[in-house]
Design an enzyme around this catalytic site. Structure first.
Site, mmCIF file in Angstrom:
data_model
loop_
_atom_site.group_PDB
_atom_site.id
_atom_site.type_symbol
_atom_site.label_atom_id
_atom_site.label_comp_id
_atom_site.label_asym_id
_atom_site.label_seq_id
_atom_site.Cartn_x
_atom_site.Cartn_y
_atom_site.Cartn_z
ATOM 1 N N ARG A 1 0.379 -8.857 13.606
ATOM 2 C CA ARG A 1 -0.293 -7.868 12.748
ATOM 3 C C ARG A 1 -1.038 -8.539 11.612
ATOM 4 O O ARG A 1 -2.103 -8.097 11.193
ATOM 5 C CB ARG A 1 0.726 -6.849 12.227
ATOM 6 C CG ARG A 1 0.957 -5.737 13.259
ATOM 7 C CD ARG A 1 2.232 -4.936 13.050
ATOM 8 N NE ARG A 1 2.511 -4.573 11.694
ATOM 9 C CZ ARG A 1 3.732 -4.614 11.141
ATOM 10 N NH1 ARG A 1 4.773 -4.995 11.857
ATOM 11 N NH2 ARG A 1 3.910 -4.265 9.896
ATOM 12 N N LYS B 1 0.827 -1.213 0.000
ATOM 13 C CA LYS B 1 0.000 0.000 0.000
ATOM 14 C C LYS B 1 0.864 1.265 0.000
ATOM 15 O O LYS B 1 0.616 2.177 -0.760
ATOM 16 C CB LYS B 1 -0.905 0.039 1.242
ATOM 17 C CG LYS B 1 -1.942 -1.070 1.270
ATOM 18 C CD LYS B 1 -2.992 -0.834 2.359
ATOM 19 C CE LYS B 1 -2.423 -0.822 3.756
ATOM 20 N NZ LYS B 1 -1.933 -2.120 4.233
ATOM 21 N N ARG C 1 -9.889 0.263 9.484
ATOM 22 C CA ARG C 1 -9.195 -0.987 9.750
ATOM 23 C C ARG C 1 -10.074 -2.015 10.465
ATOM 24 O O ARG C 1 -9.610 -3.109 10.761
ATOM 25 C CB ARG C 1 -7.999 -0.702 10.623
ATOM 26 C CG ARG C 1 -6.750 -1.435 10.120
ATOM 27 C CD ARG C 1 -5.614 -0.902 10.892
ATOM 28 N NE ARG C 1 -4.350 -1.490 10.716
ATOM 29 C CZ ARG C 1 -3.358 -0.939 10.043
ATOM 30 N NH1 ARG C 1 -3.547 0.152 9.357
ATOM 31 N NH2 ARG C 1 -2.177 -1.505 10.061
ATOM 32 N N ARG D 1 11.482 -0.006 12.486
ATOM 33 C CA ARG D 1 10.195 0.067 13.190
ATOM 34 C C ARG D 1 10.178 -0.890 14.377
ATOM 35 O O ARG D 1 10.563 -2.044 14.251
ATOM 36 C CB ARG D 1 9.050 -0.287 12.229
ATOM 37 C CG ARG D 1 8.564 0.897 11.445
ATOM 38 C CD ARG D 1 7.554 0.512 10.403
ATOM 39 N NE ARG D 1 6.400 -0.229 10.921
ATOM 40 C CZ ARG D 1 5.279 -0.411 10.241
ATOM 41 N NH1 ARG D 1 5.166 0.105 9.032
ATOM 42 N NH2 ARG D 1 4.294 -1.102 10.756
ATOM 43 N N ARG E 1 11.654 -6.443 4.877
ATOM 44 C CA ARG E 1 11.562 -5.032 5.225
ATOM 45 C C ARG E 1 12.049 -4.764 6.655
ATOM 46 O O ARG E 1 12.645 -3.736 6.934
ATOM 47 C CB ARG E 1 10.102 -4.572 5.093
ATOM 48 C CG ARG E 1 9.898 -3.099 5.398
ATOM 49 C CD ARG E 1 8.472 -2.652 5.180
ATOM 50 N NE ARG E 1 7.642 -2.933 6.340
ATOM 51 C CZ ARG E 1 6.334 -2.664 6.409
ATOM 52 N NH1 ARG E 1 5.710 -2.167 5.366
ATOM 53 N NH2 ARG E 1 5.655 -2.931 7.501
HETATM 54 P P1 ADP Z 1 1.280 -2.141 8.511
HETATM 55 O O1 ADP Z 1 2.682 -2.257 8.017
HETATM 56 O O2 ADP Z 1 0.945 -3.206 9.525
HETATM 57 O O3 ADP Z 1 0.269 -1.948 7.445
HETATM 58 P P2 ADP Z 1 0.734 0.557 9.561
HETATM 59 O O4 ADP Z 1 1.884 1.463 9.398
HETATM 60 O O5 ADP Z 1 -0.469 0.796 8.733
HETATM 61 O O6 ADP Z 1 1.309 -0.886 9.419
HETATM 62 O O7 ADP Z 1 0.271 0.542 11.108
HETATM 63 C C1 ADP Z 1 1.155 0.260 12.147
HETATM 64 C C2 ADP Z 1 0.391 0.142 13.453
HETATM 65 O O8 ADP Z 1 -0.298 1.364 13.709
HETATM 66 C C3 ADP Z 1 -0.712 -0.922 13.486
HETATM 67 O O9 ADP Z 1 -0.213 -2.200 13.829
HETATM 68 C C4 ADP Z 1 -1.649 -0.360 14.542
HETATM 69 O O10 ADP Z 1 -1.182 -0.579 15.850
HETATM 70 C C5 ADP Z 1 -1.569 1.129 14.288
HETATM 71 N N1 ADP Z 1 -2.626 1.597 13.351
HETATM 72 C C6 ADP Z 1 -2.437 2.145 12.118
HETATM 73 N N2 ADP Z 1 -3.604 2.490 11.566
HETATM 74 C C7 ADP Z 1 -4.570 2.153 12.461
HETATM 75 C C8 ADP Z 1 -5.980 2.226 12.479
HETATM 76 N N3 ADP Z 1 -6.679 2.736 11.442
HETATM 77 N N4 ADP Z 1 -6.631 1.755 13.564
HETATM 78 C C9 ADP Z 1 -5.972 1.251 14.618
HETATM 79 N N5 ADP Z 1 -4.654 1.137 14.669
HETATM 80 C C10 ADP Z 1 -3.938 1.582 13.607
#
Ligand code: ADP
Length: 186
Positions: A144, A13, A88, A133, A127
């Site tokens: 996740r 994404k 989400r 991270r 990654r």
């Molecule tokens: P990923 O690589 O898992 O897609 P993101 O960068 O989108 O990671 O998100 C990292 C973390 O931030 C998630 O595991 C969650 O804890 C939090 N997070 C991100 N977006 C949301 C959301 N819309 N609702 C709840 N938690 C979120």
């Protein structure tokens, strides 16, 4: 154009959002990036979100909603945006729908970037070696994924029913996938 970018962690994404920003000249709104910025700056919101993020859980819906309410009224959102990482779960879909009504906005298209679990784990592990991270440890990566399939994947069905969902095969080179997305946003 207002776009939802859906798909599992590691689905590409972020990479494809960068292409869409350039092509459509609209901002990417990544809740993950916004939360990491809050954590880095040690804001109240960041301090609240950190433990959830570090354990691979979703940050509470009200925290996310508060953050989005502030972001979507900024002037750079007038011509459109790409939502990446939000909504989400089904509660967040409802929250977004309510917010869109308040703002008089309509989502044009929801793009689901699809990939299978083996491919995703491979990419995420790769990654993690240089992402820096704190949630990119193998057990948190698996967590996740689990959260995605249990809580986030059901929203795909919702957008399918509303008729705005487009499925895009997320396996291939970055350029191939960009090509597929270009076709669907024409
Ligand atoms: P990923 O690589 O898992 O897609 P993101 O960068 O989108 O990671 O998100 C990292 C973390 O931030 C998630 O595991 C969650 O804890 C939090 N997070 C991100 N977006 C949301 C959301 N819309 N609702 C709840 N938690 C979120």
């Amino acid at each position: 154009m207002k776009i939802l970018l859906l798909g599992p962690p590691g689905g590409g994404k972020g990479t494809q959002a960068k292409f869409l920003i350039e092509k459509l000249n609209i901002p990417q709104i990544s809740t993950g990036d916004m939360l990491r910025e809050h954590v880095k700056n040690k804001t109240d919101l960041g301090n609240e979100a950190k433990s959830y993020m570090d354990s691979g859980k979703l940050v509470p819906d009200n925290v996310i909603l508060g953050m989005m309410k502030v972001r979507l009224v900024e002037s750079d959102c007038n011509n459109g945006y790409i939502l990446d990482g939000f909504p989400r779960n089904l509660q967040q879909v409802e929250n977004l729908n309510q917010l869109l009504i308040e703002l008089d906005h309509t989502i044009d298209i929801a793009i689901n970037l699809k990939a299978d679990e083996n491919e995703l784990m491979k990419r995420l592990i790769k990654r993690s070696k240089n992402s820096g991270r704190s949630d990119d440890k193998i057990e948190i990566i698996s967590k996740r994924q689990k959260v995605y399939w249990e809580q986030t994947a059901p929203i795909i069905q919702y957008y399918k029913r509303t008729g705005i969902l487009i499925e895009v095969n997320g396996i291939g080179t970055i350029a191939e996938i960009t090509g597929r997305i270009t076709e669907v946003i024409k």
